[in-house]
Design an enzyme around this catalytic site. Structure first.
Site, PDB file in Angstrom:
ATOM      1  CG  HIS A 308       3.749   1.001   2.864  1.00 24.18           C
ATOM      2  ND1 HIS A 308       2.699   0.823   3.724  1.00 24.18           N
ATOM      3  CD2 HIS A 308       3.439   0.348   1.723  1.00 24.18           C
ATOM      4  CE1 HIS A 308       1.787   0.065   3.129  1.00 24.18           C
ATOM      5  NE2 HIS A 308       2.201  -0.235   1.906  1.00 24.18           N
ATOM      6  CG  ASP A 366       5.102  -0.708  -5.999  1.00 26.78           C
ATOM      7  OD1 ASP A 366       4.439  -0.027  -5.196  1.00 26.78           O
ATOM      8  OD2 ASP A 366       4.612  -1.624  -6.683  1.00 26.78           O
TER       9      ASP A 366
HETATM   10  C1  SDX Z   1       1.774   0.677  -2.657  1.00 31.45           C
HETATM   11  O1  SDX Z   1      -1.335   1.214   1.192  1.00 31.45           O
HETATM   12  C2  SDX Z   1      -0.794   0.086   0.696  1.00 31.45           C
HETATM   13  O2  SDX Z   1      -0.822  -0.945   1.306  1.00 31.45           O
HETATM   14  C3  SDX Z   1      -0.214   0.235  -0.710  1.00 31.45           C
HETATM   15  C4  SDX Z   1       0.513  -0.979  -1.261  1.00 31.45           C
HETATM   16  C5  SDX Z   1      -0.421  -2.138  -1.496  1.00 31.45           C
HETATM   17  O3  SDX Z   1       0.066  -3.274  -1.534  1.00 31.45           O
HETATM   18  O4  SDX Z   1      -1.631  -1.885  -1.746  1.00 31.45           O
HETATM   19  O5  SDX Z   1       1.534  -1.366  -0.357  1.00 31.45           O
HETATM   20  C6  SDX Z   1       1.160  -0.679  -2.615  1.00 31.45           C
HETATM   21  O6  SDX Z   1       1.119   1.604  -3.049  1.00 31.45           O
HETATM   22  C7  SDX Z   1       3.179   0.875  -2.128  1.00 31.45           C
HETATM   23  C8  SDX Z   1       3.626   2.382  -2.130  1.00 31.45           C
HETATM   24  C9  SDX Z   1       4.055   2.736  -3.547  1.00 31.45           C
HETATM   25  N1  SDX Z   1       4.330   4.171  -3.680  1.00 31.45           N
HETATM   26  C10 SDX Z   1       5.572   4.667  -3.806  1.00 31.45           C
HETATM   27  O7  SDX Z   1       6.596   3.979  -3.742  1.00 31.45           O
HETATM   28  C11 SDX Z   1       5.620   6.154  -4.101  1.00 31.45           C
HETATM   29  C12 SDX Z   1       6.689   6.832  -3.209  1.00 31.45           C
HETATM   30  N2  SDX Z   1       6.252   6.754  -1.820  1.00 31.45           N
HETATM   31  C13 SDX Z   1       5.369   7.761  -1.382  1.00 31.45           C
HETATM   32  O8  SDX Z   1       4.911   8.779  -2.126  1.00 31.45           O
HETATM   33  C14 SDX Z   1       4.862   7.624   0.049  1.00 31.45           C
HETATM   34  O9  SDX Z   1       5.830   7.032   0.807  1.00 31.45           O
HETATM   35  C15 SDX Z   1       3.556   6.866   0.179  1.00 31.45           C
HETATM   36  C16 SDX Z   1       2.506   7.437  -0.692  1.00 31.45           C
HETATM   37  C17 SDX Z   1       3.762   5.415  -0.169  1.00 31.45           C
HETATM   38  C18 SDX Z   1       3.107   6.958   1.645  1.00 31.45           C
HETATM   39  O10 SDX Z   1       2.844   8.278   1.871  1.00 31.45           O
HETATM   40  P1  SDX Z   1       2.278   8.763   3.334  1.00 31.45           P
HETATM   41  O11 SDX Z   1       2.087   7.646   4.250  1.00 31.45           O
HETATM   42  O12 SDX Z   1       1.122   9.670   3.087  1.00 31.45           O
HETATM   43  O13 SDX Z   1       3.488   9.524   3.887  1.00 31.45           O
HETATM   44  P2  SDX Z   1       3.792  11.040   3.573  1.00 31.45           P
HETATM   45  O14 SDX Z   1       3.582  11.331   2.115  1.00 31.45           O
HETATM   46  O15 SDX Z   1       3.050  11.853   4.568  1.00 31.45           O
HETATM   47  O16 SDX Z   1       5.363  11.090   3.860  1.00 31.45           O
HETATM   48  C19 SDX Z   1       5.845  11.182   5.191  1.00 31.45           C
HETATM   49  C20 SDX Z   1       7.144  11.945   5.051  1.00 31.45           C
HETATM   50  C21 SDX Z   1       7.003  13.214   4.216  1.00 31.45           C
HETATM   51  O17 SDX Z   1       7.973  14.135   4.681  1.00 31.45           O
HETATM   52  P3  SDX Z   1       7.478  15.330   5.700  1.00 31.45           P
HETATM   53  O18 SDX Z   1       6.384  16.094   4.966  1.00 31.45           O
HETATM   54  O19 SDX Z   1       6.944  14.609   6.929  1.00 31.45           O
HETATM   55  O20 SDX Z   1       8.720  16.133   5.951  1.00 31.45           O
HETATM   56  O21 SDX Z   1       8.106  11.131   4.343  1.00 31.45           O
HETATM   57  C22 SDX Z   1       8.442  11.765   3.111  1.00 31.45           C
HETATM   58  C23 SDX Z   1       7.383  12.793   2.819  1.00 31.45           C
HETATM   59  O22 SDX Z   1       7.927  13.877   2.066  1.00 31.45           O
HETATM   60  N3  SDX Z   1       8.440  10.698   2.097  1.00 31.45           N
HETATM   61  C24 SDX Z   1       9.350  10.557   1.149  1.00 31.45           C
HETATM   62  C25 SDX Z   1       8.967   9.400   0.450  1.00 31.45           C
HETATM   63  N4  SDX Z   1       7.848   8.906   0.974  1.00 31.45           N
HETATM   64  C26 SDX Z   1       7.525   9.711   2.001  1.00 31.45           C
HETATM   65  N5  SDX Z   1      10.453  11.269   0.825  1.00 31.45           N
HETATM   66  C27 SDX Z   1      11.171  10.823  -0.228  1.00 31.45           C
HETATM   67  N6  SDX Z   1      10.867   9.727  -0.943  1.00 31.45           N
HETATM   68  C28 SDX Z   1       9.779   8.987  -0.635  1.00 31.45           C
HETATM   69  N7  SDX Z   1       9.482   7.893  -1.343  1.00 31.45           N
END
Ligand code: SDX
Length: 431
Positions: A308, A366
């Site tokens: 998140h 989720d």
């Molecule tokens: C919702 O914003 C809100 O409040 C949203 C929400 C709401 O109520 O409105 O809470 C609802 O959207 C919840 C999130 C649902 N999405 C997912 O579950 C999809 C999987 N998660 C992600 O893709 C990710 O975690 C996000 C999109 C939720 C957040 O992404 P960020 O904050 O932009 O973080 P990032 O993509 O920069 O990741 C940081 C690091 C990265 O690694 P590095 O590049 O730093 O090496 O963490 C890794 C990412 O690769 N990472 C993950 C991961 N999520 C982040 N690695 C594996 N699995 C994951 N799920």
């Protein structure tokens, strides 16, 4: 805005610029950069808004490090256990918990707006039966601007109120109709003798051929799922609604934009993607394979329902959802649901893994919701429409807050331009 006696000094280009520091009621201070370009001739750069406040708000506060979510100051776990969705709607819309009389009046107003204009039924019939219900919802909600002309003038507080009530009241009806259309069953009209969650289940699962009794366990679980998704600060879809509304566009078009944004798998579409992922994993012995893929930089796979932007601790909604999954499946007599076993083991293994611990990746809202929704009888394609239905009150509340702010300006970000500098046109024969 609170006390602005604090300031920060920015030294740039041989000059110093004083920038006010604004203090919130809770949370980090905010550097007010509104005059930065005028004073220093520079922009700030923050794609994805990782460190940027787009607005001030009094509706919801998240402490991502502590895993705290407050709606008008009330913790989400208390609201999920002690309140119910329409009372939370009132709280988000008007700022205070209602008296019994206020709640009864509000619930009556919502109940009496649950039907949609009969002519709107034709919109559904223009879609393929296998259209994703989110595509249908985007289309039909946007088309509300073609019907409810008496609540389009956003400068009129009364019309803003009517549009708010209509959107919250009609979203379950539209979502249920999208589902019925996708399964080839007749639309079911809302009933005024049922509460909000029971009405939605009735519109989704009853058929004319036989009597349908709403299961109170499912109705309570449904209502709790609505509450857990109601609002969440300036997430992507709420920010979409705010930006669209800042141009003065009508509320129905702006909420349709929010639905479109929520559909993405990185946002509200994650609940569908997460259940599909759990099904692909299939059994606990395949979990290590998927954990390895999630950690592999060369593999675009991510653990859906994990991570998140704000929470760097447990998403408090996921905690409540996990408890609810246990209760609902138990009460439904669904023993040892394999998907729930995979989800719990996946969570256990991931949280022990340094990759997830170091990046502070925890289950989000989720991760468990799909397991409950599937147990309730919904297809995965209905998971995000249910999120959209629940979040409508959050979008509407944030929209009302922004539109009624006399300081409101159209949102118009700037950019870091890296393209070609000016050059002269070259005729095709000379290229
Ligand atoms: C919702 O914003 C809100 O409040 C949203 C929400 C709401 O109520 O409105 O809470 C609802 O959207 C919840 C999130 C649902 N999405 C997912 O579950 C999809 C999987 N998660 C992600 O893709 C990710 O975690 C996000 C999109 C939720 C957040 O992404 P960020 O904050 O932009 O973080 P990032 O993509 O920069 O990741 C940081 C690091 C990265 O690694 P590095 O590049 O730093 O090496 O963490 C890794 C990412 O690769 N990472 C993950 C991961 N999520 C982040 N690695 C594996 N699995 C994951 N799920």
């Amino acid at each position: 805005m609170t006390d602005t006696t604090k300031s920060a000094t920015l030294s740039i280009g041989g000059q110093s610029v004083e920038l006010p520091v604004l203090s919130p009621s809770v949370g980090p201070d905010v550097l007010d950069i509104r005059k930065l370009y005028a004073q220093a001739g520079v922009f700030t750069y923050d794609p994805g808004y990782t460190s940027t406040a787009s607005c001030d708000s009094t509706i919801t506060y998240i402490d991502g490090d502590e895993g705290v979510l407050l709606h008008r100051g009330y913790p989400i776990d208390q609201l999920a256990s002690k309140s119910h969705y329409l009372e939370v709607c009132y709280l988000l819309l008007y700022g205070e918990l209602p008296t019994a009389a206020q709640l009864e009046d509000f619930e009556t107003r919502i109940t009496r707006h649950t039907m949609i204009h009969e002519q709107m039924h034709n919109f559904f019939r223009g879609f393929r039966r296998d259209a994703h219900p989110m595509a249908t919802m985007v289309g039909v909600v946007g088309a509300m601007s073609a019907f409810y002309h008496d609540s389009l003038d956003i400068s009129d507080p009364w019309q803003r109120e009517v549009a708010s009530i209509r959107l919250i009241a009609k979203m379950p009806t539209i979502a249920a109709m999208a589902y019925k259309y996708s399964v080839g069953q007749p639309f079911v009209y809302p009933r005024n003798d049922l509460d909000y969650a029971a009405n939605f289940l009735h519109m989704c699962f009853s058929v004319p051929a036989e009597k349908y009794e709403v299961n109170p366990i499912l109705s309570r679980a449904m209502d709790r799922i609505f509450t857990l998704h109601a609002d969440h600060e300036q997430n992507a879809s709420t920010s979409t609604v705010r930006l669209a509304s800042s141009s003065g566009a009508n509320p129905f078009a702006c909420i349709a934009a929010g639905i479109a944004c929520l559909w993405g798998p990185a946002h509200g579409g994650a609940n569908q993607a997460c259940l599909e992922m759990l099904k692909e994993i299939g059994s606990v012995d395949r979990i290590p394979e998927f954990i390895a893929r999630a950690k592999d930089k060369n593999d675009p796979f991510r653990l859906m329902g994990f991570g998140h932007r704000v929470y760097k601790n447990f998403d408090p909604r996921a905690t409540v959802m996990k408890q609810s999954a246990d209760e609902v499946l138990d009460l439904l007599g669904i023993e040892d649901n394999p998907l729930l076993q995979v989800a719990k083991e996946l969570e256990r293994i991931a949280l022990q893994d340094d990759y997830f611990a170091d990046k502070k990746l925890f289950p989000n809202v989720d991760f468990y919701s799909g397991i409950i929704l599937e147990a309730m009888g919904f297809p995965t394609s209905m998971f995000t429409p249910i999120f959209a239905l629940s979040r409508t009150v959050g979008w509407v509340s944030q929209w009302k807050e922004m539109i009624s702010d006399p300081q409101m300006k159209i949102g118009r970000p700037r950019q870091l331009y890296l393209g070609a500098t000016q050059r002269d046109y070259v005729d095709v024969e000379n290229r």
